[in-house]
Design a protein around this motif. Structure first.
Motif, PDB file in Angstrom:
ATOM      1  N   PHE A   1       0.843  -1.190   0.000  1.00 22.36           N
ATOM      2  CA  PHE A   1       0.000   0.000   0.000  1.00 22.36           C
ATOM      3  C   PHE A   1       0.882   1.245   0.000  1.00 22.36           C
ATOM      4  CE2 PHE A   1      -2.940   3.018   2.374  1.00 22.36           C
ATOM      5  CZ  PHE A   1      -3.705   3.293   1.251  1.00 22.36           C
ATOM      6  N   PRO A   2       1.277   1.725  -1.191  1.00 19.58           N
ATOM      7  CA  PRO A   2       2.150   2.910  -1.271  1.00 19.58           C
ATOM      8  C   PRO A   2       1.530   4.171  -0.672  1.00 19.58           C
ATOM      9  CG  PRO A   2       2.027   1.756  -3.388  1.00 19.58           C
ATOM     10  CD  PRO A   2       0.970   1.171  -2.513  1.00 19.58           C
ATOM     11  N   GLY A   3       0.200   4.207  -0.535  1.00 20.71           N
ATOM     12  CA  GLY A   3      -0.475   5.413  -0.047  1.00 20.71           C
ATOM     13  C   GLY A   3      -0.477   5.585   1.452  1.00 20.71           C
ATOM     14  N   ILE A   4       0.214   4.719   2.189  1.00 21.32           N
ATOM     15  CA  ILE A   4       0.176   4.778   3.649  1.00 21.32           C
ATOM     16  C   ILE A   4       0.656   6.120   4.213  1.00 21.32           C
ATOM     17  CG2 ILE A   4       2.442   3.668   3.903  1.00 21.32           C
ATOM     18  CD1 ILE A   4      -0.624   3.230   6.236  1.00 21.32           C
ATOM     19  N   PRO A   5       1.671   6.785   3.637  1.00 15.52           N
ATOM     20  CA  PRO A   5       2.063   8.082   4.209  1.00 15.52           C
ATOM     21  C   PRO A   5       0.928   9.102   4.191  1.00 15.52           C
ATOM     22  CG  PRO A   5       3.774   7.279   2.736  1.00 15.52           C
ATOM     23  CD  PRO A   5       2.579   6.391   2.537  1.00 15.52           C
ATOM     24  N   PHE A   6       0.089   9.067   3.156  1.00 15.77           N
ATOM     25  CA  PHE A   6      -1.013  10.030   3.067  1.00 15.77           C
ATOM     26  C   PHE A   6      -2.104   9.735   4.104  1.00 15.77           C
ATOM     27  CE2 PHE A   6       0.715  10.005  -1.346  1.00 15.77           C
ATOM     28  CZ  PHE A   6       1.194  11.309  -1.346  1.00 15.77           C
ATOM     29  N   ILE A   7      -2.274   8.455   4.441  1.00 11.86           N
ATOM     30  CA  ILE A   7      -3.218   8.101   5.517  1.00 11.86           C
ATOM     31  C   ILE A   7      -2.727   8.681   6.836  1.00 11.86           C
ATOM     32  CG2 ILE A   7      -4.179   6.202   6.876  1.00 11.86           C
ATOM     33  CD1 ILE A   7      -5.469   6.458   4.158  1.00 11.86           C
TER      34      ILE A   7
ATOM     35  N   GLY B   1      -0.846  11.303   7.155  1.00  9.53           N
ATOM     36  CA  GLY B   1      -1.056  12.746   7.051  1.00  9.53           C
ATOM     37  C   GLY B   1      -2.494  13.134   7.354  1.00  9.53           C
ATOM     38  N   ALA B   2      -3.439  12.339   6.867  1.00  3.82           N
ATOM     39  CA  ALA B   2      -4.862  12.609   7.104  1.00  3.82           C
ATOM     40  C   ALA B   2      -5.203  12.510   8.588  1.00  3.82           C
ATOM     41  CB  ALA B   2      -5.729  11.647   6.300  1.00  3.82           C
ATOM     42  N   VAL B   3      -4.653  11.517   9.263  1.00  6.43           N
ATOM     43  CA  VAL B   3      -4.901  11.342  10.699  1.00  6.43           C
ATOM     44  C   VAL B   3      -4.377  12.547  11.474  1.00  6.43           C
ATOM     45  CG1 VAL B   3      -4.299   9.965  12.737  1.00  6.43           C
ATOM     46  CG2 VAL B   3      -4.944   8.820  10.607  1.00  6.43           C
ATOM     47  N   LEU B   4      -3.184  13.016  11.122  1.00  6.41           N
ATOM     48  CA  LEU B   4      -2.603  14.173  11.798  1.00  6.41           C
ATOM     49  C   LEU B   4      -3.416  15.442  11.541  1.00  6.41           C
ATOM     50  CD1 LEU B   4       1.189  13.475  11.116  1.00  6.41           C
ATOM     51  CD2 LEU B   4       0.009  13.317  13.311  1.00  6.41           C
ATOM     52  N   ALA B   5      -3.919  15.596  10.306  1.00  9.02           N
ATOM     53  CA  ALA B   5      -4.757  16.757   9.993  1.00  9.02           C
ATOM     54  C   ALA B   5      -6.051  16.732  10.808  1.00  9.02           C
ATOM     55  CB  ALA B   5      -5.082  16.790   8.499  1.00  9.02           C
ATOM     56  N   LEU B   6      -6.608  15.554  11.001  1.00  4.19           N
ATOM     57  CA  LEU B   6      -7.819  15.412  11.810  1.00  4.19           C
ATOM     58  C   LEU B   6      -7.542  15.790  13.259  1.00  4.19           C
ATOM     59  CD1 LEU B   6     -10.794  14.531  11.899  1.00  4.19           C
ATOM     60  CD2 LEU B   6      -9.997  12.182  12.336  1.00  4.19           C
ATOM     61  N   MET B   7      -6.390  15.383  13.778  1.00  4.32           N
ATOM     62  CA  MET B   7      -6.002  15.761  15.141  1.00  4.32           C
ATOM     63  C   MET B   7      -5.902  17.277  15.271  1.00  4.32           C
ATOM     64  SD  MET B   7      -3.055  12.868  15.869  1.00  4.32           S
ATOM     65  CE  MET B   7      -2.475  13.700  17.356  1.00  4.32           C
ATOM     66  N   CYS B   8      -5.370  17.933  14.236  1.00  7.12           N
ATOM     67  CA  CYS B   8      -5.237  19.393  14.258  1.00  7.12           C
ATOM     68  C   CYS B   8      -6.600  20.080  14.336  1.00  7.12           C
ATOM     69  CB  CYS B   8      -4.495  19.873  13.018  1.00  7.12           C
ATOM     70  SG  CYS B   8      -2.727  19.469  13.006  1.00  7.12           S
ATOM     71  N   ILE B   9      -7.576  19.518  13.655  1.00  6.86           N
ATOM     72  CA  ILE B   9      -8.928  20.092  13.688  1.00  6.86           C
ATOM     73  C   ILE B   9      -9.478  20.055  15.109  1.00  6.86           C
ATOM     74  CG2 ILE B   9     -11.323  19.767  12.939  1.00  6.86           C
ATOM     75  CD1 ILE B   9     -10.200  18.804  10.240  1.00  6.86           C
ATOM     76  N   PHE B  10      -9.318  18.930  15.783  1.00  9.01           N
ATOM     77  CA  PHE B  10      -9.814  18.807  17.164  1.00  9.01           C
ATOM     78  C   PHE B  10      -9.092  19.777  18.097  1.00  9.01           C
ATOM     79  CE2 PHE B  10     -11.103  14.373  15.841  1.00  9.01           C
ATOM     80  CZ  PHE B  10     -12.468  14.597  15.989  1.00  9.01           C
ATOM     81  N   ILE B  11      -7.771  19.930  17.917  1.00  8.76           N
ATOM     82  CA  ILE B  11      -7.001  20.851  18.755  1.00  8.76           C
ATOM     83  C   ILE B  11      -7.442  22.292  18.514  1.00  8.76           C
ATOM     84  CG2 ILE B  11      -4.687  21.784  19.213  1.00  8.76           C
ATOM     85  CD1 ILE B  11      -3.623  18.953  18.425  1.00  8.76           C
ATOM     86  N   ALA B  12      -7.685  22.621  17.235  1.00 11.77           N
ATOM     87  CA  ALA B  12      -8.025  23.994  16.855  1.00 11.77           C
ATOM     88  C   ALA B  12      -9.337  24.474  17.456  1.00 11.77           C
ATOM     89  CB  ALA B  12      -8.087  24.113  15.326  1.00 11.77           C
ATOM     90  N   VAL B  13     -10.240  23.559  17.752  1.00  8.50           N
ATOM     91  CA  VAL B  13     -11.554  23.935  18.300  1.00  8.50           C
ATOM     92  C   VAL B  13     -11.394  24.790  19.554  1.00  8.50           C
ATOM     93  CG1 VAL B  13     -13.661  23.044  19.361  1.00  8.50           C
ATOM     94  CG2 VAL B  13     -12.762  21.970  17.294  1.00  8.50           C
ATOM     95  N   LYS B  14     -10.407  24.458  20.408  1.00  8.83           N
ATOM     96  CA  LYS B  14     -10.177  25.245  21.615  1.00  8.83           C
ATOM     97  C   LYS B  14      -9.037  26.249  21.440  1.00  8.83           C
ATOM     98  CE  LYS B  14     -11.924  22.156  25.241  1.00  8.83           C
ATOM     99  NZ  LYS B  14     -11.593  21.453  26.498  1.00  8.83           N
ATOM    100  N   ALA B  15      -8.005  25.841  20.693  1.00 10.26           N
ATOM    101  CA  ALA B  15      -6.775  26.628  20.642  1.00 10.26           C
ATOM    102  C   ALA B  15      -6.944  27.958  19.888  1.00 10.26           C
ATOM    103  CB  ALA B  15      -5.661  25.819  19.981  1.00 10.26           C
TER     104      ALA B  15
END
Length: 405
Positions: free
Chosen positions: A376-382, A384-398
């Motif tokens: 699965f060559p696309g694993i790095p992008f997965i 990246g997507a998980v980290l971007a989702l974490m940023c969204i949750f952090i941004a809600v308060k930050a």
């Protein structure tokens, strides 16, 4: 005499444009050069490429805080010129490297002096009024975008004359850039806004400890950290991913990266100046993060080469977020600490450039090597997507907390 701010922005923009063009030139041919020097395939080259990125990032982490502090004392101009000269020396090392060892030496030299974006960010902060900072920080993205239109095209076309020829062109551009800066780049930091150099604040650990002084900005700084790690899913593996999955040549990689630069340039140079003032910096952060998440997921499951071009559009729109974050952070910091806060951010980004390439290139290698448990060559992008989702949750308060401070 006061510096004309529009002219100063033009000077720094041209400097960054030439800088980014030089970086873009070598990207399409680096995998082939690594293959030539190691005798391995694309998966192996990706692993070496990751470690080369780490060599650069470690040196940048150790020295960026020092250069940030020096720019607060002596001004932005001399530090910027040194960094440009260092890049030129790096490309010469790469052009004539007889073994993989010399590639590492070259990247370490570049890392020591690789403060052009840090100093440029402080430069932009110096000459920007608060309400224009997000737009002006977007100029860095425009230079990045246009550099990645011109650079990869030049690198892809001239790769026909030999793997090392693009490195010589990049060296010439960087050295000419240093010469250009020497004659025309004005100083942006007035003497009354300078501060004494302090080794305790300038060492990278001390620089990171200075984060304690910016507690209301912790959440935003964490987002910058995670988002830059996520960015390496594309930055560190794009060439290897497209060459392996779609059998692209260096020239095709160059065309794709030129399109990357075009879309980023449109967003950073045009859309950001329209959208951010209309929706505000807070909403711009969330819109940008949502587009990043979408872009990474689409890249991960792309089955045809043309999809990489189509999916670049939402990914590029993710660029609405970072200038807004930079602007919020910069507006909360005094004028004589702009170099320091940019040094803090660069130190953190340098850490992500240690973590990101290792995480992304090794995950790519693990899932593409012979005998991989799942191909699965696309694993790095997965990732990246998980980290971007974490940023969204952090941004809600930050984000609201930082703006209210």
């Amino acid at each position: 005499m006061k510096t004309n701010h529009k002219n100063a922005l033009l000077f720094i923009f041209i400097t960054l444009l030439i800088d980014c063009t030089g970086i873009g030139i070598i990207i399409p041919v680096t995998p082939k050069l690594i293959e030539e020097l190691t005798g391995g395939g694309v998966s192996d080259a990706a692993k070496y490429g990751g470690w080369l990125s780490v060599a650069y990032a470690v040196m940048q982490f150790l020295f960026s805080s020092v250069l940030g502090g020096l720019s607060d004392k002596y001004g932005r101009r001399p530090v910027l010129l040194i960094s440009l000269l260092g890049l030129g020396i790096d490309y010469i090392f790469l052009a004539f490297a007889p073994t993989i060892f010399w590639l590492f030496i070259g990247r370490m030299v570049a890392g020591v002096s690789g403060a052009s974006f840090t100093t440029a960010s402080a430069y932009i902060a110096d000459i920007s009024v608060p309400e224009k900072r997000a737009q002006n920080f977007g100029m860095v993205g425009v230079a990045f975008g246009l550099g990645f239109i011109l650079g990869p095209l030049i690198g892809g076309v001239f790769s026909h004359f030999g793997t090392r020829v693009p490195f010589l062109i990049a060296a010439g551009l960087s050295l000419l850039n240093a010469l250009y800066g020497y004659f025309v780049l004005p100083e942006s930091l007035d003497k009354e806004h300078r501060r004494a150099f302090d080794w305790k604040r300038a060492n990278p650990v001390g620089m990171l400890l200075n984060l304690r002084r910016y507690k209301p900005l912790y959440g935003l700084i964490l987002i910058v950290f995670l988002l830059n790690i996520a960015g390496h899913s594309a930055q560190s593996t794009w060439t290897y991913f497209t060459m392996l999955k779609f059998n692209w040549t260096e020239e095709m990689v160059g065309y794709s990266l030129a399109f990357v630069g075009l879309t980023i340039g449109i967003v950073q140079g045009g859309l950001i100046r329209v959208i951010v003032p209309k929706i505000g910096e807070m909403k711009a952060v969330f819109v940008g993060l949502a587009f990043y998440l979408t872009g990474y997921m689409l890249f991960a499951f792309a089955n045809h080469g043309w999809m990489m071009f189509a999916f670049m559009v939402p990914y590029a729109l993710g660029g609405l977020g970072m200038p807004a974050i930079q602007s919020i952070i910069s507006n909360k910091v005094p004028a004589n600490e702009q170099g320091e806060i940019q040094g803090v951010l660069t130190s953190l980004i340098s850490l992500t450039a240690i973590i990101g390439p290792l995480l992304m290139t090794n995950s790519f290698y693990y899932f593409t090597k012979p005998g991989a448990p799942v191909y699965f060559p696309g694993i790095p992008f997965i990732i990246g997507a998980v980290l971007a989702l974490m940023c969204i949750f952090i941004a809600v308060k930050a984000v609201p907390k930082a703006i209210a401070h």
